[in-house]
Each structure stands twice: as structure tokens, then as C-alpha cells.
Design an enzyme around this catalytic site. Structure first.
Site, PDB file in Angstrom:
ATOM      1  N   GLY A  44       0.713  -1.198  -0.013  1.00 47.63           N
ATOM      2  CA  GLY A  44      -0.017   0.089   0.032  1.00 47.63           C
ATOM      3  C   GLY A  44       0.842   1.178   0.038  1.00 47.63           C
ATOM      4  N   ALA A  45       0.937   1.847  -1.110  1.00 49.72           N
ATOM      5  CA  ALA A  45       1.726   3.154  -1.284  1.00 49.72           C
ATOM      6  C   ALA A  45       0.914   4.344  -1.052  1.00 49.72           C
ATOM      7  CB  ALA A  45       2.337   3.194  -2.578  1.00 49.72           C
ATOM      8  N   GLY A  46      -0.188   4.137  -0.402  1.00 47.03           N
ATOM      9  CA  GLY A  46      -0.795   5.699   0.188  1.00 47.03           C
ATOM     10  C   GLY A  46      -0.237   6.422   1.158  1.00 47.03           C
ATOM     11  N   ARG A  79     -10.692   5.900   6.195  1.00 50.36           N
ATOM     12  CA  ARG A  79     -11.791   6.772   6.377  1.00 50.36           C
ATOM     13  C   ARG A  79     -11.933   7.920   6.072  1.00 50.36           C
ATOM     14  NH1 ARG A  79     -12.791   7.179  12.645  1.00 50.36           N
ATOM     15  NH2 ARG A  79     -10.555   6.976  12.750  1.00 50.36           N
ATOM     16  N   HIS A 131      -8.792  -1.150  18.516  1.00 52.71           N
ATOM     17  CA  HIS A 131      -8.348   0.102  17.990  1.00 52.71           C
ATOM     18  C   HIS A 131      -9.833   0.775  17.505  1.00 52.71           C
ATOM     19  CE1 HIS A 131      -6.318   3.463  16.453  1.00 52.71           C
ATOM     20  NE2 HIS A 131      -6.643   2.924  14.613  1.00 52.71           N
TER      21      HIS A 131
HETATM   22  P1  NAI Z   1      -4.595   5.500   1.368  1.00 55.99           P
HETATM   23  O1  NAI Z   1      -6.032   5.879   0.582  1.00 55.99           O
HETATM   24  O2  NAI Z   1      -3.665   6.844   1.289  1.00 55.99           O
HETATM   25  O3  NAI Z   1      -3.625   4.347   0.897  1.00 55.99           O
HETATM   26  C1  NAI Z   1      -4.045   3.131   0.551  1.00 55.99           C
HETATM   27  C2  NAI Z   1      -3.537   2.456  -0.563  1.00 55.99           C
HETATM   28  O4  NAI Z   1      -3.562   1.003  -0.621  1.00 55.99           O
HETATM   29  C3  NAI Z   1      -3.489   3.096  -1.875  1.00 55.99           C
HETATM   30  O5  NAI Z   1      -2.171   3.552  -2.419  1.00 55.99           O
HETATM   31  C4  NAI Z   1      -4.163   1.981  -2.659  1.00 55.99           C
HETATM   32  O6  NAI Z   1      -3.855   2.033  -4.184  1.00 55.99           O
HETATM   33  C5  NAI Z   1      -3.784   0.635  -1.952  1.00 55.99           C
HETATM   34  N1  NAI Z   1      -4.289  -0.406  -2.493  1.00 55.99           N
HETATM   35  C6  NAI Z   1      -5.734  -0.868  -2.461  1.00 55.99           C
HETATM   36  N2  NAI Z   1      -5.750  -2.093  -2.805  1.00 55.99           N
HETATM   37  C7  NAI Z   1      -4.521  -2.635  -2.736  1.00 55.99           C
HETATM   38  C8  NAI Z   1      -4.345  -3.944  -3.112  1.00 55.99           C
HETATM   39  N3  NAI Z   1      -5.065  -4.863  -3.406  1.00 55.99           N
HETATM   40  N4  NAI Z   1      -3.004  -4.031  -3.097  1.00 55.99           N
HETATM   41  C9  NAI Z   1      -2.076  -3.243  -2.888  1.00 55.99           C
HETATM   42  N5  NAI Z   1      -2.326  -1.784  -2.619  1.00 55.99           N
HETATM   43  C10 NAI Z   1      -3.485  -1.692  -2.781  1.00 55.99           C
HETATM   44  O7  NAI Z   1      -4.928   5.026   2.748  1.00 55.99           O
HETATM   45  P2  NAI Z   1      -3.997   5.304   4.022  1.00 55.99           P
HETATM   46  O8  NAI Z   1      -4.293   6.905   4.902  1.00 55.99           O
HETATM   47  O9  NAI Z   1      -2.577   5.001   3.659  1.00 55.99           O
HETATM   48  O10 NAI Z   1      -4.516   4.501   5.231  1.00 55.99           O
HETATM   49  C11 NAI Z   1      -4.192   2.948   4.708  1.00 55.99           C
HETATM   50  C12 NAI Z   1      -5.000   2.013   5.765  1.00 55.99           C
HETATM   51  O11 NAI Z   1      -4.306   2.220   7.148  1.00 55.99           O
HETATM   52  C13 NAI Z   1      -6.589   2.449   6.071  1.00 55.99           C
HETATM   53  O12 NAI Z   1      -7.195   1.263   6.142  1.00 55.99           O
HETATM   54  C14 NAI Z   1      -6.560   3.117   7.548  1.00 55.99           C
HETATM   55  O13 NAI Z   1      -7.765   3.203   8.075  1.00 55.99           O
HETATM   56  C15 NAI Z   1      -5.409   2.486   8.189  1.00 55.99           C
HETATM   57  N6  NAI Z   1      -4.918   3.222   9.273  1.00 55.99           N
HETATM   58  C16 NAI Z   1      -4.746   2.572  10.159  1.00 55.99           C
HETATM   59  C17 NAI Z   1      -4.294   2.916  11.479  1.00 55.99           C
HETATM   60  C18 NAI Z   1      -3.855   2.208  12.675  1.00 55.99           C
HETATM   61  O14 NAI Z   1      -3.796   2.842  13.801  1.00 55.99           O
HETATM   62  N7  NAI Z   1      -3.994   0.849  12.439  1.00 55.99           N
HETATM   63  C19 NAI Z   1      -3.790   4.563  11.493  1.00 55.99           C
HETATM   64  C20 NAI Z   1      -4.090   5.263  10.212  1.00 55.99           C
HETATM   65  C21 NAI Z   1      -4.452   4.468   9.060  1.00 55.99           C
END
Ligand code: NAI
Length: 306
Positions: free
Chosen positions: A7-9, A80, A173
Site C-alpha cells: 500500500g503506497a498511500g 476513513r 482500535h
Molecule cells: P490511502 O488511501 O492513502 O492508501 C491506501 C493505498 O492502498 C492506496 O495507494 C491503494 O492504491 C492501495 N491499495 C488498495 N488496494 C490494494 C491492493 N489490493 N494491493 C496493494 N495496494 C492496494 O490510505 P492510508 O491513509 O494510507 O491508510 C491505509 C489504511 O491504514 C486504512 O485502512 C486506514 O484506515 C489504516 N490506518 C490505520 C491506522 C492504525 O492505527 N492501525 C492509522 C492510520 C491508518
């Protein structure tokens, strides 16, 4: 060592930057979007001579490039939007997490898996099932972040250095997380000696909704700087075999009266992953709150495993 970040988000790319700039490991950043991880890797590599690190960063869409990873971090999936709870992400993210975990384990059968995708505890359980790894090699990142938020809020309230504050948040969480304020201290002094009950309760509530507060301000997604730092701390604990005592979502087999669930508890993290789970003494009320949090995680696990 080699770390794969899936995941490169926002979270994945920031975590990659933190790992590389701390010189912890080479990083393979992988995403389904073509060009995205490659572009980020190139951009981060172009700063290598300025940031003075030796970590190689590779962006890819191909799991073959992740071969032999010591750690796999899963951040793939939806984040979210304002008004959403973490649980609203479950169906979409369950499919994504199961898919990426199965692909990654094929190339790195001995890796430790750290899950970050939400809803965190259920996605960690799902990753354990999808990889077939021993439970000690699978863990979720949430407690480090929630504890760090509480630590920051206490430090801001008292006007002391954040590093002098020690906090521990257990449970799932979500809104039912359990900040253990009895065990929060400033250099060993319990916070109850330093602020009144109402203030503590206000900081606890802010911590519970710390993620949502950022989502509301950003409008475009969730927090990622502190989540990336928190993930990086766990990566470091494992790679450097530091035996850090950190709260993480770990597999419970009777501890805290809970069985067959991943939930946030204090873990000793080292090169073998979750090397042990610490059972701190809880009051009846805290125990009840932990079980209520576990109940909501169990509901998510049921949906995720369907
Ligand atoms: P984001 O939307 O910026 O990035 C998500 C990335 O996942 C996107 O680049 C997307 O193309 C990629 N992706 C989607 N399907 C994929 C697949 N099948 N294979 C590879 N890549 C795929 O989201 P962000 O802000 O990076 O958050 C990511 C996750 O982390 C979310 O579910 C968020 O809720 C969670 N999160 C959890 C935290 C925790 O404390 N555990 C804290 C912050 C975020």
C-alpha cells in the site's frame, strides 16, 4: 534486512520514508496502482544523499520483488472519510487484506507481519488466517499510536516534555479502546497526582477520538504521520531485537480471560515477533471495559471471515 510495505498511500509511503531515513532496512513499496510506488520510491531515493541513509527503496506492482522480506507491513485498503467509523471499511478492506497477505506470504514465508489497515484487530486476525503463520509472527499496530496520542495530550496539558510521559492504551482500535490511566505516569508519578479526574477523562475522550479529529480536519483521509512513526517503532523493535514492551494487537489464548482473538495488549516485541504477552492487573471495571472492546472486535472478525 528487507521490509515490504504493501500500500503506497499516505501511511505506506510515510512509513517507507521513516524506515529508510532511519537506516533500518531496504524497503520494497508495493501497490496495485501502476507507477505510484515506483514514483514514490524514485522521489524518496532522490533525497538519499541529503538525508544520508543507505537504504534502497524499490517501488513495484509485482510480488516477486518482495522475496525474502524479514517484515511485511500491510497498509493497503481504504481509509476513513469524515463521518465514517473504522468498522465501515470492513468488507472492502477484508478482501484487499486477505488477497495481499496470501500473495506476500508466498515470497516471504518466514516474515513477521505487521497489520495497519483498519478495522485493525479484525484485519490482523484475517492476516493470521490468510498466511497460516504462527500467531506470534502476526501483530497489529494501534496501541503504539493510541498511547502516543494520549502521551502527547498529557504532555500538552501539563506543559512537560512528551518523552517524560509514559502511557498505555489497551483493547481494540476503536471507540471502546481502554486507556489505562492508572498506569500513566510522568517520570513515574501517576497522572492522578498531577491533574484532576475531569481533565484525565477529557484527555481520554480526545484519545479515543484522536483519529476522527484528524479525519475531520483533513477532510480527505486519515492520519498518517503518527501512524507511520508507530509502525516504524514496531519495525525497529523487531529488526533490532530490542525486546520493547509495546501495546500491539496480539493473539490471545486465555490471557485477560480471552481466547481466539487479536486485541491490543502489552507485548514484548523482538526478532521473533510477539515474544510474550504481559498480563497487567486490571480492576473489575477495566476488565469489563476490555471485554466490551473484545466483543466489538469479535463482531468484526465474524464479518471479515465471511
Ligand atoms: P490511502 O488511501 O492513502 O492508501 C491506501 C493505498 O492502498 C492506496 O495507494 C491503494 O492504491 C492501495 N491499495 C488498495 N488496494 C490494494 C491492493 N489490493 N494491493 C496493494 N495496494 C492496494 O490510505 P492510508 O491513509 O494510507 O491508510 C491505509 C489504511 O491504514 C486504512 O485502512 C486506514 O484506515 C489504516 N490506518 C490505520 C491506522 C492504525 O492505527 N492501525 C492509522 C492510520 C491508518
Amino acid at each position: 534486512p528487507l521490509v515490504t510495505v504493501i500500500g503506497a498511500g499516505n501511511v505506506g509511503r510515510t512509513l517507507t520514508q521513516r524506515i529508510a531515513e532511519k537506516n533500518l532496512a531496504d524497503v520494497v513499496l508495493i501497490d496495485i496502482v501502476e507507477g505510484l510506488p515506483q514514483g514514490i520510491a524514485l522521489d524518496l531515493m532522490a533525497a538519499q544523499g541529503i538525508e544520508l541513509h543507505d537504504s534502497k527503496i524499490i517501488g513495484t506492482n509485482n510480488y516477486e520483488d518482495t522475496v525474502g522480506s524479514d517484515i511485511v507491513v500491510i497498509t493497503a485498503g481504504l481509509a476513513r472519510k469524515p463521518g465514517m467509523s473504522r468498522d465501515d471499511l470492513i468488507q472492502t478492506n477484508a478482501k484487499i487484506v486477505a488477497d495481499v497477505a496470501k500473495k506476500a506470504i508466498q515470497y516471504s514465508p518466514n516474515a513477521q507481519f505487521i497489520v495497519i489497515t483498519n478495522p485493525l484487530d479484525a484485519m490482523t486476525y484475517l492476516t493470521w488466517k490468510a498466511t497460516g503463520l504462527p500467531a506470534s509472527q502476526v501483530m497489529g499496530m494501534a496501541g503504539v499510536l493510541d498511547s502516543s496520542r494520549l502521551q502527547t495530550f498529557i504532555a500538552m496539558e501539563l506543559g512537560v516534555c512528551t518523552a517524560d510521559v509514559s502511557t498505555m492504551v489497551l483493547g481494540g482500535h476503536g471507540d471502546l479502546m481502554l486507556p489505562l490511566t492508572r498506569y500513566c505516569t510522568v517520570r513515574g508519578v501517576p497522572i492522578a497526582e498531577l491533574m484532576d479526574e475531569e481533565t484525565i477523562e477529557r484527555l481520554v475522550e480526545r484519545t479515543r477520538h484522536g483519529g476522527a479529529e484528524v479525519v475531520k480536519l483533513l477532510q480527505t483521509g486519515g492520519a498518517y504521520y503518527a501512524p507511520a512513526s508507530s509502525g516504524c517503532l514496531m519495525v525497529e523493535a523487531i529488526l533490532r531485537d530490542r525486546s520493547r514492551l509495546l501495546p500491539a494487537a496480539a493473539y490471545l489464548q486465555g490471557q485477560y480471560g480471552l481466547d481466539d482473538i487479536f486485541l491490543g495488549v502489552p507485548c514484548r516485541l523482538g526478532c521473533r515477533g510477539v515474544e510474550s504477552i504481559l498480563e497487567v492487573k486490571l480492576t473489575d471495571e477495566e476488565q469489563k471495559a476490555l471485554h466490551a472492546s473484545a466483543d466489538s472486535v469479535r463482531q468484526n472478525i465474524k464479518v471479515a471471515m465471511e
